[in-house]
Design a protein around this motif. Structure first.
Motif, PDB file in Angstrom:
ATOM      1  N   SER A 169     -27.194-122.205  93.771  1.00  0.00           N
ATOM      2  CA  SER A 169     -28.483-121.887  93.125  1.00  0.00           C
ATOM      3  C   SER A 169     -29.281-123.102  92.769  1.00  0.00           C
ATOM      4  O   SER A 169     -30.477-123.042  92.691  1.00  0.00           O
TER       5      SER A 169
ATOM      6  N   TYR B 131     -32.395-115.733 102.938  1.00  0.00           N
ATOM      7  CA  TYR B 131     -31.632-117.122 102.830  1.00  0.00           C
ATOM      8  C   TYR B 131     -30.148-116.796 102.486  1.00  0.00           C
ATOM      9  O   TYR B 131     -29.284-117.208 103.144  1.00  0.00           O
ATOM     10  N   CYS B 132     -29.999-116.095 101.588  1.00  0.00           N
ATOM     11  CA  CYS B 132     -28.538-116.060 100.679  1.00  0.00           C
ATOM     12  C   CYS B 132     -27.727-115.134 102.077  1.00  0.00           C
ATOM     13  O   CYS B 132     -26.702-115.378 102.270  1.00  0.00           O
TER      14      CYS B 132
ATOM     15  N   PHE C 263     -23.595-120.471  98.862  1.00  0.00           N
ATOM     16  CA  PHE C 263     -24.839-120.503  98.230  1.00  0.00           C
ATOM     17  C   PHE C 263     -24.788-121.284  97.131  1.00  0.00           C
ATOM     18  O   PHE C 263     -23.845-121.201  96.142  1.00  0.00           O
TER      19      PHE C 263
END
Length: 149
Positions: A24, A11-12, A22
């Motif tokens: 968190s 994903y990152c 990104f």
């Protein structure tokens, strides 16, 4: 788990590949049940009302997320420019569910070939029994993307 770490890494890496940030706080953990998933989606939408897509780690969580999106008036559906203006959220999930059971659900799924994996493992066990201490190797069976029609 290793699977979770690999999925988050992918994903990152994909976000970075496309020059996207990104965040968190977009990674939300919840127990693997429909009610906790619906509650988690509600909280995610409250904190981040502009999100347009959600990826769930299994089919149970995905169904709970879908119920949460429906409750919030952000039901998932087909992607496209209309969904941007309608403020809907596209929902995707990892699932080991036979494709024919996913036909009516408005979700995009990443499925793994579980039956094929079992077949390959059984064949390798039989080969080891027949041929003794043969060298073991790796076999990677890729996932498949099933999109909502």
């Amino acid at each position: 788990s290793l699977t979770r770490a690999e999925r988050l890494g992918g994903y990152c890496a994909t976000l970075l590949q496309y020059g996207l940030p990104f965040h968190s706080e977009w990674i939300v953990e919840c127990p693997a049940g429909q009610k906790p998933a619906a509650e988690a989606i509600s909280e995610l939408l409250r904190v981040n009302p502009t999100i347009t897509a959600v990826l769930c780690h299994n089919s149970t969580v995905a169904m709970g997320a879908w119920f949460g999106l429906m409750r919030a008036g952000r039901q998932s559906g087909e992607a496209g420019y209309e969904s941007y203006f309608e403020n809907s959220v596209t929902l995707a999930a990892f699932a080991d569910v036979p494709e024919e059971r996913l036909d009516e659900v408005p979700l995009t799924w990443v499925t793994t070939p579980a039956r094929e994996m079992g077949h390959c493992v059984a064949e390798r066990i039989l080969q080891r029994i027949q041929h003794g201490d043969e060298q073991t190797g790796s076999l990677i069976l890729g996932p498949r993307l099933v999109t909502y029609r």
